[in-house]
Scaffold this motif. Structure first.
Motif, PDB file in Angstrom:
ATOM      1  N   SER A  44     131.045  52.639  92.696  1.00 31.53           N
ATOM      2  CA  SER A  44     130.421  53.270  94.183  1.00 31.53           C
ATOM      3  C   SER A  44     129.725  52.198  94.855  1.00 31.53           C
ATOM      4  O   SER A  44     129.452  52.307  95.882  1.00 31.53           O
ATOM      5  CB  SER A  44     129.728  54.565  93.873  1.00 31.53           C
ATOM      6  N   THR A  45     129.099  51.269  94.380  1.00 34.68           N
ATOM      7  CA  THR A  45     128.303  50.103  94.875  1.00 34.68           C
ATOM      8  C   THR A  45     128.901  48.630  94.792  1.00 34.68           C
ATOM      9  O   THR A  45     129.634  48.822  93.691  1.00 34.68           O
ATOM     10  CB  THR A  45     126.926  50.209  94.570  1.00 34.68           C
ATOM     11  N   PRO A  46     128.980  47.863  95.377  1.00 33.20           N
ATOM     12  CA  PRO A  46     129.329  46.552  95.393  1.00 33.20           C
ATOM     13  C   PRO A  46     129.164  46.209  93.930  1.00 33.20           C
ATOM     14  O   PRO A  46     129.980  45.494  93.313  1.00 33.20           O
ATOM     15  CB  PRO A  46     128.869  45.743  96.386  1.00 33.20           C
ATOM     16  N   GLN A  53     138.006  51.228  95.462  1.00 34.05           N
ATOM     17  CA  GLN A  53     136.643  51.087  95.842  1.00 34.05           C
ATOM     18  C   GLN A  53     136.425  49.637  96.107  1.00 34.05           C
ATOM     19  O   GLN A  53     135.416  49.381  97.243  1.00 34.05           O
ATOM     20  CB  GLN A  53     135.449  51.390  94.572  1.00 34.05           C
ATOM     21  N   GLN A  81     137.234  49.071  99.799  1.00 29.97           N
ATOM     22  CA  GLN A  81     136.073  49.599 100.567  1.00 29.97           C
ATOM     23  C   GLN A  81     134.935  48.737 100.974  1.00 29.97           C
ATOM     24  O   GLN A  81     134.388  48.412 101.883  1.00 29.97           O
ATOM     25  CB  GLN A  81     135.735  50.998 100.177  1.00 29.97           C
ATOM     26  N   HIS A  82     134.463  48.245  99.617  1.00 32.18           N
ATOM     27  CA  HIS A  82     133.356  47.073  99.615  1.00 32.18           C
ATOM     28  C   HIS A  82     133.626  45.908 100.542  1.00 32.18           C
ATOM     29  O   HIS A  82     132.869  45.385 101.189  1.00 32.18           O
ATOM     30  CB  HIS A  82     132.704  47.052  98.372  1.00 32.18           C
ATOM     31  N   GLU A 109     130.752  39.036  97.627  1.00 31.85           N
ATOM     32  CA  GLU A 109     132.166  39.451  98.055  1.00 31.85           C
ATOM     33  C   GLU A 109     133.292  38.693  97.420  1.00 31.85           C
ATOM     34  O   GLU A 109     134.261  39.087  96.963  1.00 31.85           O
ATOM     35  CB  GLU A 109     132.210  39.331  99.564  1.00 31.85           C
ATOM     36  N   LEU A 116     133.994  40.010  93.867  1.00 22.15           N
ATOM     37  CA  LEU A 116     134.753  41.296  94.119  1.00 22.15           C
ATOM     38  C   LEU A 116     136.314  40.847  94.350  1.00 22.15           C
ATOM     39  O   LEU A 116     137.099  41.391  93.731  1.00 22.15           O
ATOM     40  CB  LEU A 116     134.262  42.252  95.471  1.00 22.15           C
TER      41      LEU A 116
END
Length: 711
Positions: free
Chosen positions: A541-543, A585, A588-589, A605, A608
């Motif tokens: 839910s968080t990066p 998820q 979205q991040h 980023e 990710l």
């Protein structure tokens, strides 16, 4: 056994501590019977209670004093206790003797004449100034006594005859008790013997003295009278003592029983108990290494007194057997105890000894430990037992002795040989930078119950700032089969993942992030397969949490994929669902990054992006292709994905090349970079351009190798 009895050196004088396991009661009765026999055969005598220090002489003396027949008995005794330590010359000691004998006489009319004549004898043989405080003379009486000495029959001989007559008529004998004569100086000891043998040789006065024989002989040998000759010292002692009362030897069985009772008393006072495994470990340590050192009641009492005094806040926070053994070292071998702190890292396996060589054999390492212990003051006869205790506490010492060593077992029991618990044993409590077991367990429970508490907050704070230790403690708990709040724990681990402050451990190879990743993979496998997708989605839910979720999912699935199988197995449903949820998820991040130049992507980023290939590589490739079609330059994308600091020659290693193929597609990169790959190497004007040249060179060489392999 009364708890308070651990904290003094007073003798055991009653039966409150339980049965008379040491035989002191029985021996006191034997001494009393012997006194009666001596009394029947001679009108005075000296008996000696002999035994080593700490063997219970004072206890036996106390029992004799308490159990001698009193005034109501036909065989009654009067007791005068004299402490020769308090007096430095014969006059003072003599005055004290007769003062104590006089004080021992009853106060009734029948004893008044005896009291008077005893006092008279003391006056006759002692300087008047020594008597005022001892036999109750005031200044007027002192002047009168001095006058009587000049004008009357106050000679020492006459006074002694009167005292002897009074003592014979009194009927009840007086027992003068003197303890610990072996602790006197040579001059003081000779004064006592002179008093007993000459001045105090009175009818109906008997002496019961106690000492450690060898120590007392050593004291006599330092005197001018005896000289440095043990035979002469023995002869002199035999002239003083008529009857020996040798205290029975403290048998191994007696020691075993007293140790068992003392251990039980300590544990009961702290509401603790040893498990069967702990009982076996302590028994091994006791019979191999401790039994020979705990040979007297005093040694046993002193040891368990220290255990009781320092266990306190450590109860439940350390391994009980390790605590007992460390306490023994601290109490009986302080030099060896200090070694533990100096070699903390080596003993806990958290560093290498710079003096050790790779080709060093276990026997050579054991010799180094023996040398250290000798230099610390450990006696040669105790060297093996101390080394044996250390081998039970520390895996490196056990390995040095060639016996192996289970480091995991030490951590599971919260042993001193584990870096996470070592300091607790050294500071007699849980240090400020450590989390007590109660707070640790409550924090996990409140995490499972989703209730706020200071314990939960403290646990999360330590997870962030002391990651390695908390991870290991959770792992120990998991290995022991204790259920953990797996899903809530994984979620908070994901929340903390980007905020970890702990440094690297194990020579800098294991970062806090990597430590958390290993635990997350283990915890995910503990969850039922049906609960894993939702938990991974919550983690992502968080990066930062999405990074941990993607790495955890990849670690678990890669572990499964690497297991040998007879034939290809379909991807489990939970894996497909989890990859889809975590990939969503991540998308979205990364959405805010879509409109920024590629060189402005943050490190998170970029991480990710790399993680996305493990969850939903097709979506990741589509998303990147769209960015390349819009504004992103492919070479600039590779430059930020493969920064110079992380790209040794060759600049793109095979795993990274494989990752690029999954994330973007190598053919896609060849097509977009075609002219640059075919162009000859240029002359870079700065490090940035040089790094890009190396990337292009690596891709070009890789394309050529693939072309050669296909043809």
């Amino acid at each position: 056994m009364d708890d308070a009895r651990f904290f003094n050196d007073e003798p055991f004088l009653n039966q409150e501590e339980g049965p008379d396991l040491l035989g002191h009661e029985q021996y006191a009765q034997h001494a009393i019977k012997l006194l009666q026999r001596v009394r029947a055969q001679t009108e005075t005598g000296v008996l000696a209670l002999i035994g080593p220090w700490g063997s219970g002489k004072s206890t036996v003396l106390g029992k004799v004093i308490r159990q001698l027949p009193g005034e109501d008995s036909d065989e009654s005794w009067l007791v005068a206790e004299l402490n020769p330590w308090l007096y430095s010359d014969l006059e003072s000691l003599t005055a004290a003797l007769f003062s104590e004998i006089r004080a021992a006489l009853p106060k009734g009319e029948r004893w008044s004449e005896a009291r008077q004549k005893i006092g008279g004898f003391g006056q006759a043989i002692s300087p008047l100034g020594k008597l005022t405080a001892l036999i109750g003379l005031d200044s007027e009486s002192l002047i009168e006594a001095a006058s009587d000495r000049v004008s009357g029959d106050a000679s020492a001989s006459a006074a002694k005859r009167k005292a002897e007559e009074a003592l014979r008529q009194a009927g009840s004998p007086v027992l003068v008790v003197m303890d610990d004569l072996d602790r006197l100086t040579p001059d003081e000891l000779l004064l006592v013997f002179k008093l007993v043998r000459l001045v105090g040789h009175l009818p109906n006065v008997y002496y019961l003295i106690s000492f450690d024989e060898q120590t007392l002989l050593d004291v006599l040998r330092r005197s001018d009278l005896v000289g440095d000759s043990e035979p002469r010292a023995r002869e002199f002692l035999e002239k003083i003592v008529q009857v020996r009362l040798d205290l029975p030897a403290f048998r191994e069985r007696d020691a075993d029983v007293l140790v068992d009772r003392s251990l039980t008393a300590v544990l009961n006072s702290h509401s603790l108990a040893l498990t069967p495994a702990e009982q076996r470990r302590f028994s091994e340590a006791y019979f191999r290494n401790l039994q020979g050192r705990l040979r007297t009641p005093r040694a046993i009492k002193r040891f368990f007194g220290q255990v009781d005094a320092t266990l306190g806040s450590l109860a439940g926070n350390v391994d009980l057997v390790d605590f007992l053994l460390v306490t023994f070292l601290r109490t009986s071998e302080p030099g060896a105890y200090r070694i533990l702190g100096r070699h903390r890292a080596e003993l806990t396996g958290t560093s290498f000894d710079p003096t050790a060589r790779r080709d060093e054999q276990p026997g050579q390492r054991a010799d180094r430990w023996r040398t250290r212990l000798r230099e610390a003051g450990v006696a040669e006869e105790h060297l093996q037992s101390v080394l044996g205790l250390m081998s039970m506490l520390f895996a490196p010492v056990r390995q040095a002795l060639g016996d192996g060593g289970d480091t995991q077992a030490i951590g599971l029991r919260r042993g001193v040989g584990n870096i996470d618990y070592f300091d607790r044993y050294m500071v007699f409590g849980v240090p400020d930078d450590d989390l007590p077991e109660t707070a640790f367990e409550l924090g996990l429970q409140h995490l499972a119950d989703d209730v706020p508490s200071t314990e939960k907050d403290e646990l999360l704070l330590r997870l962030r700032d002391d990651t390695h230790r908390i991870v290991r403690r959770i792992s120990y708990r998991r290995t022991n089969g204790t259920p953990a709040p797996t899903a809530p724990l994984l979620v908070v681990m994901a929340q903390q993942y980007g905020q970890l402050n702990a440094g690297a451990e194990q020579l800098g190879l294991l970062t806090a992030e990597r430590s958390l990743e290993f635990l997350a993979g283990d915890l995910l496998t503990d969850l039922p397969a049906t609960e894993r997708p939702a938990t991974l989605q919550a983690m992502a839910s968080t990066p930062d949490g999405a990074v941990l979720a993607s790495r955890t999912l990849h670690r678990v699935t890669a572990r499964t994929d690497s297991e040998p199988q007879q034939e290809a197995q379909p991807t489990p449903d939970w894996v497909r669902e989890a990859r889809s949820l975590v990939g969503h998820q991540i998308a979205q991040h990364l959405d805010p990054a879509a409109g920024r130049p590629v060189e402005n992507l943050t490190e998170l980023e970029l991480t990710l992006l790399w993680g996305w290939r493990h969850t939903d590589s097709a979506s990741a490739r589509t998303w990147i292709t769209q960015r390349l079609d819009d504004t992103w330059d492919p070479l600039e994308l590779l430059t930020v994905l493969l920064p110079p600091g992380q790209a040794p020659l060759p600049v793109i290693e095979d795993p990274a090349m494989q990752g690029l193929d999954v994330l973007i597609g190598l053919e896609e990169l060849y097509n977009r970079l075609g002219p640059l790959l075919d162009a000859p190497a240029g002359d870079p004007a700065n490090p940035h351009e040089e790094h890009q040249e190396r990337i292009l060179q690596a891709l070009s060489e890789h394309r050529q190798r693939n072309s050669a392999n296909t043809t």
